[in-house]
Each structure stands twice: as structure tokens, then as C-alpha cells.
Design a protein around this motif. Structure first.
Motif, PDB file in Angstrom:
ATOM      1  N   LEU A   1      45.521  22.931  52.141  1.00  0.00           N
ATOM      2  CA  LEU A   1      44.414  21.740  52.600  1.00  0.00           C
ATOM      3  C   LEU A   1      44.490  21.597  53.710  1.00  0.00           C
ATOM      4  O   LEU A   1      42.878  21.258  54.967  1.00  0.00           O
ATOM      5  CB  LEU A   1      44.800  20.242  51.993  1.00  0.00           C
ATOM      6  N   HIS A   2      45.091  21.181  55.070  1.00  0.00           N
ATOM      7  CA  HIS A   2      44.854  21.761  56.116  1.00  0.00           C
ATOM      8  C   HIS A   2      45.941  23.287  56.707  1.00  0.00           C
ATOM      9  O   HIS A   2      46.720  23.019  56.600  1.00  0.00           O
ATOM     10  CB  HIS A   2      45.504  20.543  57.015  1.00  0.00           C
ATOM     11  N   GLU A   3      45.017  23.945  57.406  1.00  0.00           N
ATOM     12  CA  GLU A   3      44.987  24.826  57.712  1.00  0.00           C
ATOM     13  C   GLU A   3      45.106  24.944  59.315  1.00  0.00           C
ATOM     14  O   GLU A   3      44.668  23.922  59.774  1.00  0.00           O
ATOM     15  CB  GLU A   3      44.954  26.350  57.500  1.00  0.00           C
TER      16      GLU A   3
ATOM     17  N   GLY B   1      39.866  17.584  63.058  1.00  0.00           N
ATOM     18  CA  GLY B   1      39.557  18.682  61.669  1.00  0.00           C
ATOM     19  C   GLY B   1      41.025  20.091  61.318  1.00  0.00           C
ATOM     20  O   GLY B   1      41.402  19.393  62.486  1.00  0.00           O
ATOM     21  N   HIS B   2      40.311  20.750  60.702  1.00  0.00           N
ATOM     22  CA  HIS B   2      41.203  21.143  60.724  1.00  0.00           C
ATOM     23  C   HIS B   2      40.962  22.402  59.625  1.00  0.00           C
ATOM     24  O   HIS B   2      39.749  22.551  59.171  1.00  0.00           O
ATOM     25  CB  HIS B   2      42.187  20.512  59.272  1.00  0.00           C
ATOM     26  N   GLY B   3      41.848  23.811  59.748  1.00  0.00           N
ATOM     27  CA  GLY B   3      40.885  24.696  59.271  1.00  0.00           C
ATOM     28  C   GLY B   3      41.462  24.697  57.665  1.00  0.00           C
ATOM     29  O   GLY B   3      42.040  23.835  57.330  1.00  0.00           O
TER      30      GLY B   3
ATOM     31  N   SER C   1      38.371  23.120  49.458  1.00  0.00           N
ATOM     32  CA  SER C   1      37.674  22.610  49.483  1.00  0.00           C
ATOM     33  C   SER C   1      37.941  21.072  49.678  1.00  0.00           C
ATOM     34  O   SER C   1      38.530  20.300  49.292  1.00  0.00           O
ATOM     35  CB  SER C   1      36.494  22.887  48.483  1.00  0.00           C
ATOM     36  N   ASP C   2      36.543  21.019  50.965  1.00  0.00           N
ATOM     37  CA  ASP C   2      36.922  19.385  51.199  1.00  0.00           C
ATOM     38  C   ASP C   2      35.808  18.632  52.195  1.00  0.00           C
ATOM     39  O   ASP C   2      35.162  19.554  52.913  1.00  0.00           O
ATOM     40  CB  ASP C   2      39.137  19.612  52.905  1.00  0.00           C
ATOM     41  N   ALA C   3      35.131  17.331  51.280  1.00  0.00           N
ATOM     42  CA  ALA C   3      33.624  17.004  52.838  1.00  0.00           C
ATOM     43  C   ALA C   3      34.742  15.435  51.878  1.00  0.00           C
ATOM     44  O   ALA C   3      35.156  14.717  51.281  1.00  0.00           O
ATOM     45  CB  ALA C   3      32.934  17.593  51.161  1.00  0.00           C
TER      46      ALA C   3
ATOM     47  N   PHE D   1      31.632  11.751  58.252  1.00  0.00           N
ATOM     48  CA  PHE D   1      31.193  13.107  57.098  1.00  0.00           C
ATOM     49  C   PHE D   1      31.495  14.378  57.809  1.00  0.00           C
ATOM     50  O   PHE D   1      32.142  14.584  58.863  1.00  0.00           O
ATOM     51  CB  PHE D   1      29.638  13.513  57.852  1.00  0.00           C
ATOM     52  N   GLU D   2      31.930  15.272  56.370  1.00  0.00           N
ATOM     53  CA  GLU D   2      32.634  16.576  56.376  1.00  0.00           C
ATOM     54  C   GLU D   2      32.380  17.412  55.949  1.00  0.00           C
ATOM     55  O   GLU D   2      32.004  16.757  55.344  1.00  0.00           O
ATOM     56  CB  GLU D   2      34.092  15.878  56.303  1.00  0.00           C
ATOM     57  N   HIS D   3      32.375  18.545  55.935  1.00  0.00           N
ATOM     58  CA  HIS D   3      31.702  19.803  55.295  1.00  0.00           C
ATOM     59  C   HIS D   3      33.345  20.781  55.796  1.00  0.00           C
ATOM     60  O   HIS D   3      33.658  20.811  56.990  1.00  0.00           O
ATOM     61  CB  HIS D   3      30.328  20.432  56.161  1.00  0.00           C
TER      62      HIS D   3
ATOM     63  N   LEU E   1      36.236  26.714  58.601  1.00  0.00           N
ATOM     64  CA  LEU E   1      37.102  25.073  59.155  1.00  0.00           C
ATOM     65  C   LEU E   1      36.074  23.630  58.157  1.00  0.00           C
ATOM     66  O   LEU E   1      35.164  23.556  57.852  1.00  0.00           O
ATOM     67  CB  LEU E   1      36.555  25.249  60.413  1.00  0.00           C
ATOM     68  N   ALA E   2      36.710  22.706  58.174  1.00  0.00           N
ATOM     69  CA  ALA E   2      36.698  21.609  57.830  1.00  0.00           C
ATOM     70  C   ALA E   2      36.493  20.812  59.503  1.00  0.00           C
ATOM     71  O   ALA E   2      37.322  20.209  60.096  1.00  0.00           O
ATOM     72  CB  ALA E   2      37.718  20.634  57.053  1.00  0.00           C
ATOM     73  N   ILE E   3      34.924  20.604  59.239  1.00  0.00           N
ATOM     74  CA  ILE E   3      34.740  19.876  60.665  1.00  0.00           C
ATOM     75  C   ILE E   3      34.524  17.629  60.121  1.00  0.00           C
ATOM     76  O   ILE E   3      33.651  17.874  59.036  1.00  0.00           O
ATOM     77  CB  ILE E   3      33.581  20.101  61.510  1.00  0.00           C
ATOM     78  N   GLU E   4      35.108  17.761  60.380  1.00  0.00           N
ATOM     79  CA  GLU E   4      35.004  16.188  60.174  1.00  0.00           C
ATOM     80  C   GLU E   4      34.925  14.988  61.278  1.00  0.00           C
ATOM     81  O   GLU E   4      35.929  14.095  61.432  1.00  0.00           O
ATOM     82  CB  GLU E   4      36.059  15.468  59.339  1.00  0.00           C
ATOM     83  N   PRO E   5      33.214  14.581  62.280  1.00  0.00           N
ATOM     84  CA  PRO E   5      33.775  13.462  62.909  1.00  0.00           C
ATOM     85  C   PRO E   5      33.629  11.992  62.108  1.00  0.00           C
ATOM     86  O   PRO E   5      33.570  11.646  61.144  1.00  0.00           O
ATOM     87  CB  PRO E   5      32.427  13.449  63.427  1.00  0.00           C
TER      88      PRO E   5
HETATM   89 MG    MG Z   1      39.685  17.274  56.352  1.00  0.00          MG
END
Ligand code: MG
Length: 255
Positions: A174-176, A167-169, A104-106, A231-233, A198-202
Motif C-alpha cells: 500500500l505504501h512504497e 503521498g507515496h509509491g 490502489s488508493d484514492a 483528494f487522491e489518485h 504513485l499515489a498523489i494525495e494533497p
Molecule cells: Mg494514500
């Protein structure tokens, strides 16, 4: 190939995200003027390990710490160190967790004391852009619908979107796939399907979108040294309302 996660995997992702939120809550208690960023790193590392996880960033491509601490003009990948937080700073804290095989990544940007109006608006816009993007994480939307929603939100408030980072899957790595740019025309790219994570991260800048990397090989800064927010979720695509797996980072736990 974008992975579709099964119910048992989604449960593991939820657990990973829960531990990540706990690490954020532990670190947040200590975010204050005078605190060196390396203290935040130590606290996060301990919180993650005591919950049975591993800090996903430590050693990732050689990254030397468990969290990224990015101050002011630093966009992302700031390395924690002796530098102390001071009033007027904005601090982006980015943490990744590996628990039982699932990542998980935030990230979240914090104001240290009172910050100027630009920084305040920049943080609000970036958080808003993240959530506008997340709203598109529904089956049947196209990947770039996320990108476009983020860009439109940032630019409506006269800020710029970082192009060089995306951002990334996320899931068993960690990064897909896919890469998720924070800009672009809508309606492009793969169709989203329930079960994608999905890790969305503007990453949004007050000035130019252009960035550069400092000599340490990690620290990404804005080329004009104007501030940047992040910010990322980690988000599960569903047929209806997206499930924000890391939503727990947005609320302080009762102490
Ligand atoms: Mg990330």
C-alpha cells in the motif's frame, strides 16, 4: 528503490483501480444527511469483497475500518462510526483496495448539502492541486516537481499544505517508496520514469497547515479546527500523458 511496473502488473493495477472506483460509486449513492459514516464503511467493504478484493486499510497498522471518513476539520484517517452526515459538512472518503496482489488508493471530498464558500473553494483548490501535481507524472520530471505544483496551487488560493502527511509509491504494498510531500522546491529528488506508480494525495487546510492526532491514535485534525480537504489518485508515470488509474472515481456510473 522505486519499483518500475511491467505491462502485466499495470494491467493488475488497472483492475484493482477499477474495483476501487466501483466501491466509490456504490458508497456515493448513499452519501446524504442523516447517514452514519459506519454505513459508508459497510457498503465499501461489501463492494470490495464482492468484487474479489480486500479492503486495504482494514487492519493496516491496526486501523479498525475499511475506509477513512474524515469530516470537516479531520484531515485524514477519520474512523467511521455512529456520527451522521449533516448539511454543511464536507466528507473526505479514502478507500484502498487489494486485488490479486496489487493495491490502489484514492480519496475524494464531498459536500453534504450546501456548504459555505470557504469549504467550496477549499475542495475546488484541492482537486485542482491534485491534477496540477498529476500533470508532472511524466518521465524526466523530478519527484518534487509534483510537490511544488501542488503547493503553488494551494497557496495561490491562500490555503495551506499539510506537511506531516505525504503521498507515496504504491503497487505490491500500500505504501512504497518514494514519499511524496505536497510542498517543496521544484527540480529535486529522483527522476520520474515510465512504469512508476504513485499515489498523489494533497491534504489542504483552510487555516494553519499544522495538524494533531486525537486520542484514538488515528484521527488527524487541523490544529485550529478549520476545515481540510483531501483528494487522491493512483497514477502511472508514462513518457507522455500520465495514466490516472483511479480516474473512474471522478464520474458517477450510470445506475
Ligand atoms: Mg494514500
Amino acid at each position: 528503490m522505486i519499483s518500475l511496473r511491467e505491462a502485466w502488473e499495470i494491467e493488475k493495477l488497472r483492475q484493482s483501480a477499477r474495483l476501487l472506483a466501483a466501491a466509490f460509486h456504490e458508497v456515493e449513492k448513499h452519501i446524504a444527511p442523516g447517514v452514519p459514516t459506519e454505513t459508508l464503511d459497510t457498503l465499501a467493504d461489501e463492494a470490495i469483497r464482492s468484487g474479489g478484493g480486500l479492503p486495504a486499510f482494514k487492519g493496516y497498522n491496526g486501523f479498525p475500518a475499511s475506509v477513512c471518513t474524515s469530516l470537516n476539520a479531520v484531515v485524514v484517517h477519520g474512523i467511521p462510526g455512529k456520527e451522521e452526515l449533516k448539511p454543511g459538512d464536507i466528507l473526505s472518503l479514502d478507500i484502498g483496495v487489494l486485488l490479486d496482489g496489487y493495491f490502489s488508493d484514492a480519496a475524494k471530498t464531498y459536500a453534504i448539502g450546501a456548504v459555505d464558500e470557504t469549504k467550496k473553494r477549499l475542495m475546488e483548490t484541492t482537486r485542482k492541486a491534485l491534477h496540477r501535481g498529476i500533470k508532472k507524472c511524466r518521465e524526466g520530471m523530478r519527484l518534487s516537481d509534483i510537490s511544488h505544483a501542488i503547493q503553488a496551487t494551494a497557496e495561490a488560493d491562500h490555503f495551506s499544505v499539510v506537511r506531516a502527511l505525504v503521498g507515496h509509491g504504491i503497487g505490491t504494498a500500500l505504501h512504497e517508496e518514494p514519499q511524496i510531500p505536497n510542498y517543496g522546491a521544484p527540480g529535486q529528488g529522483p527522476k520520474l520514469q515510465a512504469g512508476m506508480v504513485l499515489a498523489i494525495e494533497p491534504m489542504i487546510n483552510a487555516g494553519t497547515h499544522s495538524v494533531e492526532i486525537l486520542k484514538d491514535g488515528w484521527t488527524v485534525v487541523t490544529r485550529d479546527r478549520e476545515p481540510s480537504a483531501h483528494f487522491e489518485h493512483t497514477v502511472l508515470v508514462t513518457q507522455g500523458k500520465p495514466e490516472i488509474l483511479t480516474m473512474g472515481i471522478e464520474e458517477r456510473q450510470p445506475e
